[in-house]
Design an enzyme around this catalytic site. Structure first.
Site, mmCIF file in Angstrom:
data_model
loop_
_atom_site.group_PDB
_atom_site.id
_atom_site.type_symbol
_atom_site.label_atom_id
_atom_site.label_comp_id
_atom_site.label_asym_id
_atom_site.label_seq_id
_atom_site.Cartn_x
_atom_site.Cartn_y
_atom_site.Cartn_z
ATOM 1 N N LYS A 139 -7.946 11.307 -17.170
ATOM 2 C CA LYS A 139 -8.171 12.024 -18.219
ATOM 3 C C LYS A 139 -7.404 11.950 -19.040
ATOM 4 O O LYS A 139 -6.681 10.852 -19.310
ATOM 5 C CB LYS A 139 -8.721 13.065 -17.927
ATOM 6 C CG LYS A 139 -10.412 13.940 -17.972
ATOM 7 C CD LYS A 139 -10.867 13.241 -16.607
ATOM 8 C CE LYS A 139 -12.344 13.441 -16.244
ATOM 9 N NZ LYS A 139 -12.536 12.423 -15.487
ATOM 10 N N ASP A 160 -7.783 22.188 -8.905
ATOM 11 C CA ASP A 160 -8.215 21.040 -9.932
ATOM 12 C C ASP A 160 -7.784 21.883 -11.170
ATOM 13 O O ASP A 160 -7.620 22.204 -12.022
ATOM 14 C CB ASP A 160 -9.664 21.116 -9.832
ATOM 15 C CG ASP A 160 -9.441 19.558 -10.651
ATOM 16 O OD1 ASP A 160 -9.181 19.509 -11.799
ATOM 17 O OD2 ASP A 160 -10.890 19.174 -10.969
ATOM 18 N N TYR A 215 -16.377 20.843 -10.385
ATOM 19 C CA TYR A 215 -16.823 19.749 -11.101
ATOM 20 C C TYR A 215 -18.156 18.750 -9.985
ATOM 21 O O TYR A 215 -17.686 19.101 -8.884
ATOM 22 C CB TYR A 215 -16.140 18.578 -11.065
ATOM 23 C CG TYR A 215 -15.880 17.658 -10.881
ATOM 24 C CD1 TYR A 215 -16.126 16.178 -11.677
ATOM 25 C CD2 TYR A 215 -14.946 16.353 -10.305
ATOM 26 C CE1 TYR A 215 -15.810 15.184 -12.467
ATOM 27 C CE2 TYR A 215 -15.129 14.903 -10.257
ATOM 28 C CZ TYR A 215 -15.423 14.186 -11.418
ATOM 29 O OH TYR A 215 -15.774 12.941 -11.755
ATOM 30 N N ARG A 256 0.598 -0.971 -0.039
ATOM 31 C CA ARG A 256 0.107 -0.211 -0.139
ATOM 32 C C ARG A 256 0.825 1.282 -0.083
ATOM 33 O O ARG A 256 0.888 2.383 -0.469
ATOM 34 C CB ARG A 256 -0.953 0.366 0.985
ATOM 35 C CG ARG A 256 -2.375 0.911 1.148
ATOM 36 C CD ARG A 256 -3.222 0.856 2.258
ATOM 37 N NE ARG A 256 -2.918 0.762 3.178
ATOM 38 C CZ ARG A 256 -3.092 1.285 4.432
ATOM 39 N NH1 ARG A 256 -2.834 2.308 4.160
ATOM 40 N NH2 ARG A 256 -2.464 0.682 5.268
#
Length: 391
Positions: free
Chosen positions: A210, A185, A113, A60
């Site tokens: 994206k 962002d 968003y 992790r």
């Protein structure tokens, strides 16, 4: 020429290629691991002690596959270090949770968003964090909204759907006068078309789903920050259980290598399509940051080095039924969430007024968002022309 002076296109190819991790292999191999074995107690404790960076300790905490991607993103965005998350929404929520506490106040851009707004109005509200939404074009007047307990100013530039470009340096300068952290962002710009830390941003967030991944087949988010803030972001993201698979990290890093050439094509094709659209009598105006009709276009020219394939346009005087006919029946433009892949997408925004509070949207104006993929723009224009005939 030193590495620091290389162009962004060269850095895309060379970033994250650490010989300690890839042993000379061009692409960092996929290291799958949960348990990591140690020969001595000292070796084990040193791997997990506070402040240790990029050391194999537990799956992790990352393997060389994740370390390589983290190093590449941080270098391209101009930050100190990068944390990885399983989605862009996870990157936003965990970055905010890393620095907000009960009783804090958050200033959130109104064009944000939609999942970010939902997070503010549910999780953060339940945790005792107050959110005030502000006009994305507020500029220096942001100071009027600052409260004694304001902890973070969150920006998204350009804004989701409506594409307003914010005056990032001015907003950051005022926020820092009050010791307020600035989050951005930065997904639209990708890691190469805006240098957020040079504009005053403290934490830059990407939905790597994206343009970084670029092929519509991996979910991932990143948060890059300064040397001062990195220990807290790293520790709290780990405490929240955030990690990504090495296979996904490998695919994201591979997608990153072609980012510059893909972005160049997205930009050229989108410009051609937008230029055609702005001549259509049905189109009220184009909301493409590189076009003068987009709010904040002057800030785009100052702060960005290039654009991409994502923009919107506004239709007025049409009904929801007409808009439905417009978007249905497309040949190349497909309806679907997300963007940044090689395919072209179309999304109509029917109810912007429901996700705006500081800057209500006119009820008789509809926004249509396009992502221009890597198809021939002439074919895309023909697809849109057929849509206008249906309208």
């Amino acid at each position: 020429m030193t590495k620091e002076k290389h162009t962004k296109q060269t850095k895309i190819i060379t970033s994250g290629r650490n010989k300690d991790w890839n042993k000379g292999v061009v692409n960092t191999p996929v290291y799958r691991a949960s348990t990591v074995l140690f020969d001595t107690l000292d070796e084990m404790y040193n791997a997990v002690k506070n402040g240790s960076e990029n050391k194999l300790a537990y799956g992790r905490r990352g393997t060389p596959t994740q370390f390589a991607l983290q190093e590449a993103i941080a270098e391209l965005e101009g930050g100190h270090a990068t944390a990885l998350y399983p989605s862009g929404a996870a990157a936003i929520s965990c970055a905010l949770l890393s620095f907000l506490s009960a009783g804090d106040h958050l200033l959130m851009v109104d064009s944000v968003y939609e999942p970010t707004r939902h997070f503010c109005e549910t999780i953060l509200k339940d945790f005792g964090v107050e959110t005030t939404y502000y006009d994305p074009m507020i500029g220096s007047a942001i100071g009027t909204l600052i409260q004694p307990n304001t902890k973070i100013l969150f920006l998204e530039s350009p804004g989701s759907l409506t594409m307003e470009v914010q005056d990032v340096p001015t907003l950051c300068k005022i926020a820092h006068q009050y010791n307020i952290l600035t989050f951005l962002d930065n997904t639209w710009a990708s890691p190469i078309n805006c240098r957020p830390f040079e504009l005053g941003i403290d934490v830059s967030i990407q939905a790597a789903t994206k343009y970084i991944v670029g092929h519509s087949d991996v979910m991932m988010g990143t948060a890059t920050t300064t040397e001062t803030l990195w220990p807290q972001l790293k520790a709290r993201s780990y405490a929240l259980g955030q990690c990504v698979s090495p296979d996904d990290a490998y695919l994201a890093h591979r997608g990153l290598r072609t980012l510059a050439v893909r972005m160049n094509q997205h930009e050229r094709s989108a410009s051609e399509v937008a230029t055609w659209l702005q001549k259509r009598p049905e189109v009220d105006h184009i909301r493409h940051p590189a076009f003068e009709s987009c709010p904040g276009h002057e800030f785009f020219k100052r702060d960005f080095s290039a654009s991409n394939g994502l923009f919107s346009f506004v239709l007025t005087g049409v009904s929801k039924t007409q808009l439905k006919h417009f978007v249905e029946g497309m040949t190349l433009f497909k309806m679907g969430f997300s963007w940044g892949g090689y395919e072209s997408l179309i999304i109509p925004a029917f109810n912007l007024s429901k996700i705006r509070s500081a800057t209500p949207w006119p009820k008789n104006s509809f926004v249509v968002r396009l992502h221009i993929g890597l198809e021939d723009p002439r074919d895309l224009i023909a697809d849109l022309e057929a849509a206008f005939s249906r309208l």
